[in-house]
Design a protein around this motif. Structure first.
Motif, PDB file in Angstrom:
ATOM      1  N   ALA A   1       0.830  -1.214   0.000  1.00 41.11           N
ATOM      2  CA  ALA A   1       0.000   0.000   0.000  1.00 41.11           C
ATOM      3  C   ALA A   1       0.860   1.258   0.000  1.00 41.11           C
ATOM      4  O   ALA A   1       0.501   2.270  -0.616  1.00 41.11           O
ATOM      5  CB  ALA A   1      -0.947  -0.008   1.203  1.00 41.11           C
ATOM      6  N   TRP A   2       1.998   1.218   0.698  1.00 43.72           N
ATOM      7  CA  TRP A   2       2.874   2.403   0.716  1.00 43.72           C
ATOM      8  C   TRP A   2       3.301   2.761  -0.695  1.00 43.72           C
ATOM      9  O   TRP A   2       3.270   3.935  -1.090  1.00 43.72           O
ATOM     10  CB  TRP A   2       4.104   2.134   1.583  1.00 43.72           C
ATOM     11  CG  TRP A   2       5.088   3.266   1.572  1.00 43.72           C
ATOM     12  CD1 TRP A   2       5.082   4.373   2.356  1.00 43.72           C
ATOM     13  CD2 TRP A   2       6.217   3.402   0.688  1.00 43.72           C
ATOM     14  NE1 TRP A   2       6.141   5.201   2.028  1.00 43.72           N
ATOM     15  CE2 TRP A   2       6.850   4.631   1.006  1.00 43.72           C
ATOM     16  CE3 TRP A   2       6.750   2.616  -0.328  1.00 43.72           C
ATOM     17  CZ2 TRP A   2       7.992   5.078   0.333  1.00 43.72           C
ATOM     18  CZ3 TRP A   2       7.887   3.057  -0.997  1.00 43.72           C
ATOM     19  CH2 TRP A   2       8.494   4.276  -0.654  1.00 43.72           C
ATOM     20  N   ALA A   3       3.736   1.772  -1.479  1.00 45.40           N
ATOM     21  CA  ALA A   3       4.192   2.032  -2.847  1.00 45.40           C
ATOM     22  C   ALA A   3       3.047   2.524  -3.718  1.00 45.40           C
ATOM     23  O   ALA A   3       3.235   3.396  -4.575  1.00 45.40           O
ATOM     24  CB  ALA A   3       4.815   0.776  -3.448  1.00 45.40           C
ATOM     25  N   VAL A   4       1.853   1.975  -3.522  1.00 42.07           N
ATOM     26  CA  VAL A   4       0.697   2.403  -4.306  1.00 42.07           C
ATOM     27  C   VAL A   4       0.359   3.861  -4.003  1.00 42.07           C
ATOM     28  O   VAL A   4       0.061   4.649  -4.907  1.00 42.07           O
ATOM     29  CB  VAL A   4      -0.518   1.491  -4.031  1.00 42.07           C
ATOM     30  CG1 VAL A   4      -1.764   2.025  -4.727  1.00 42.07           C
ATOM     31  CG2 VAL A   4      -0.223   0.065  -4.492  1.00 42.07           C
ATOM     32  N   ARG A   5       0.438   4.249  -2.729  1.00 40.22           N
ATOM     33  CA  ARG A   5       0.190   5.650  -2.372  1.00 40.22           C
ATOM     34  C   ARG A   5       1.249   6.571  -2.992  1.00 40.22           C
ATOM     35  O   ARG A   5       0.941   7.661  -3.487  1.00 40.22           O
ATOM     36  CB  ARG A   5       0.183   5.821  -0.849  1.00 40.22           C
ATOM     37  CG  ARG A   5      -1.010   5.198  -0.149  1.00 40.22           C
ATOM     38  CD  ARG A   5      -0.921   5.396   1.355  1.00 40.22           C
ATOM     39  NE  ARG A   5      -1.951   4.682   2.064  1.00 40.22           N
ATOM     40  CZ  ARG A   5      -3.182   5.147   2.267  1.00 40.22           C
ATOM     41  NH1 ARG A   5      -3.511   6.343   1.807  1.00 40.22           N
ATOM     42  NH2 ARG A   5      -4.065   4.431   2.925  1.00 40.22           N
ATOM     43  N   GLU A   6       2.503   6.124  -2.919  1.00 39.57           N
ATOM     44  CA  GLU A   6       3.573   6.919  -3.515  1.00 39.57           C
ATOM     45  C   GLU A   6       3.345   7.087  -5.014  1.00 39.57           C
ATOM     46  O   GLU A   6       3.587   8.168  -5.574  1.00 39.57           O
ATOM     47  CB  GLU A   6       4.927   6.233  -3.268  1.00 39.57           C
ATOM     48  CG  GLU A   6       5.390   6.270  -1.826  1.00 39.57           C
ATOM     49  CD  GLU A   6       5.709   7.670  -1.362  1.00 39.57           C
ATOM     50  OE1 GLU A   6       6.570   8.318  -2.001  1.00 39.57           O
ATOM     51  OE2 GLU A   6       5.113   8.117  -0.366  1.00 39.57           O
ATOM     52  N   ALA A   7       2.894   6.038  -5.673  1.00 38.30           N
ATOM     53  CA  ALA A   7       2.634   6.101  -7.112  1.00 38.30           C
ATOM     54  C   ALA A   7       1.522   7.090  -7.420  1.00 38.30           C
ATOM     55  O   ALA A   7       1.622   7.896  -8.356  1.00 38.30           O
ATOM     56  CB  ALA A   7       2.269   4.715  -7.641  1.00 38.30           C
ATOM     57  N   PHE A   8       0.459   7.036  -6.627  1.00 36.73           N
ATOM     58  CA  PHE A   8      -0.676   7.925  -6.892  1.00 36.73           C
ATOM     59  C   PHE A   8      -0.300   9.393  -6.740  1.00 36.73           C
ATOM     60  O   PHE A   8      -0.754  10.251  -7.490  1.00 36.73           O
ATOM     61  CB  PHE A   8      -1.838   7.594  -5.965  1.00 36.73           C
ATOM     62  CG  PHE A   8      -3.082   8.381  -6.279  1.00 36.73           C
ATOM     63  CD1 PHE A   8      -3.984   7.933  -7.231  1.00 36.73           C
ATOM     64  CD2 PHE A   8      -3.329   9.602  -5.662  1.00 36.73           C
ATOM     65  CE1 PHE A   8      -5.106   8.679  -7.553  1.00 36.73           C
ATOM     66  CE2 PHE A   8      -4.451  10.346  -5.973  1.00 36.73           C
ATOM     67  CZ  PHE A   8      -5.348   9.877  -6.927  1.00 36.73           C
ATOM     68  N   ASN A   9       0.548   9.678  -5.750  1.00 34.15           N
ATOM     69  CA  ASN A   9       0.915  11.066  -5.475  1.00 34.15           C
ATOM     70  C   ASN A   9       2.210  11.492  -6.155  1.00 34.15           C
ATOM     71  O   ASN A   9       2.736  12.569  -5.876  1.00 34.15           O
ATOM     72  CB  ASN A   9       1.046  11.263  -3.961  1.00 34.15           C
ATOM     73  CG  ASN A   9      -0.283  11.143  -3.249  1.00 34.15           C
ATOM     74  OD1 ASN A   9      -1.205  11.889  -3.518  1.00 34.15           O
ATOM     75  ND2 ASN A   9      -0.384  10.176  -2.350  1.00 34.15           N
ATOM     76  N   ALA A  10       2.728  10.657  -7.059  1.00 36.99           N
ATOM     77  CA  ALA A  10       3.997  10.962  -7.711  1.00 36.99           C
ATOM     78  C   ALA A  10       3.882  12.206  -8.599  1.00 36.99           C
ATOM     79  O   ALA A  10       2.945  12.317  -9.391  1.00 36.99           O
ATOM     80  CB  ALA A  10       4.453   9.770  -8.551  1.00 36.99           C
ATOM     81  N   PRO A  11       4.825  13.132  -8.490  1.00 34.17           N
ATOM     82  CA  PRO A  11       4.826  14.293  -9.388  1.00 34.17           C
ATOM     83  C   PRO A  11       5.341  13.880 -10.760  1.00 34.17           C
ATOM     84  O   PRO A  11       5.968  12.831 -10.920  1.00 34.17           O
ATOM     85  CB  PRO A  11       5.794  15.262  -8.701  1.00 34.17           C
ATOM     86  CG  PRO A  11       6.757  14.353  -7.991  1.00 34.17           C
ATOM     87  CD  PRO A  11       5.944  13.171  -7.516  1.00 34.17           C
TER      88      PRO A  11
END
Length: 233
Positions: free
Chosen positions: A76-86
């Motif tokens: 889930a951490w990686a998925v959140r990072e992906a969603f908020n990636a600039p």
């Protein structure tokens, strides 16, 4: 509302990974031919958190991750990072008349509905899952070699992508970079953007495949690992 529009643009992506689908033609972006694609273009308005677990799960599925599965819920951490990636430099975000986001890369005649960083995280998550599923389980030395091999491959791809770029050059608006092969210019340093991507990849892979290396190392360890793939300059 901004969060809902951004999530909708990703959720409605009907084209395959890396595909363009029916995204608007690049001419709709109104970037002057041969001009500096930067100040004239609409940039993303900020980072938006995923507000609902259902949204996070659905977005995770688009990256090949089922957060309801016991073996993948920690991703889930990686998925959140992906969603908020600039966006990395060289890409610009636009909105169509309905408020749906689409993306255009400098020097490219096509646009895509998919956020460019989705492909990066999808590749990383595939590697993490494949490594975890190995039987017998990969040793620490093998996992470290998998990470190094991946970074070397990305490093070679980056060097090819950087062919033709030179700069910085001075203008009244500021320093810029120019690609003689593509005949496009950018305010962002192409080398710096590639180095950011390498560091990001190392951080994500280390978190899941090399947790023993992260103890007490922090960001410095990630930067050193990314640099270990070789300089891009």
């Amino acid at each position: 509302l901004q969060h809902e529009m951004r999530w909708a643009s990703r959720r409605m992506s009907g084209s395959p990974a890396g595909g363009t689908g029916d995204a608007p033609d690049s001419s709709a972006a109104a970037v002057p031919s041969g001009g500096l694609a930067g100040p004239a273009a609409a940039q993303p308005s900020g980072t938006f958190l995923v507000e609902h677990e259902g949204d996070l799960h659905e977005y995770g599925l688009s990256l090949g991750v089922d957060l309801d599965a016991d073996a993948e819920e920690d991703l889930a951490w990686a998925v959140r990072e992906a969603f908020n990636a600039p966006l990395l430099g060289g890409w610009t975000e636009y909105m169509d008349d309905s408020g749906r986001a689409y993306y255009i890369k400098d020097g490219c005649a096509e646009s895509t509905w998919e956020h460019p960083m989705d492909a990066v995280y999808r590749e990383l998550l595939d590697l993490i899952k494949a490594t975890r599923q190995r039987h017998p389980p990969a040793t620490a030395e093998e996992r470290e070699e998998f990470v190094k091999q991946h970074l070397r491959q990305v490093h070679e791809r980056a060097k090819k992508d950087l062919e033709g770029w030179s700069g910085p050059y001075t203008s009244e608006q500021g320093d810029y970079y120019y690609n003689d092969l593509l005949r496009v210019s950018s305010w962002d340093s192409p080398v710096a953007e590639k180095e950011k991507e390498l560091a990001l990849r190392h951080t994500v892979l280390s978190r899941y495949l090399l947790p023993e290396h992260l103890s007490g190392s922090g960001a410095a360890g990630a930067s050193a690992g990314a640099a270990g793939a070789g300089g891009l300059a």
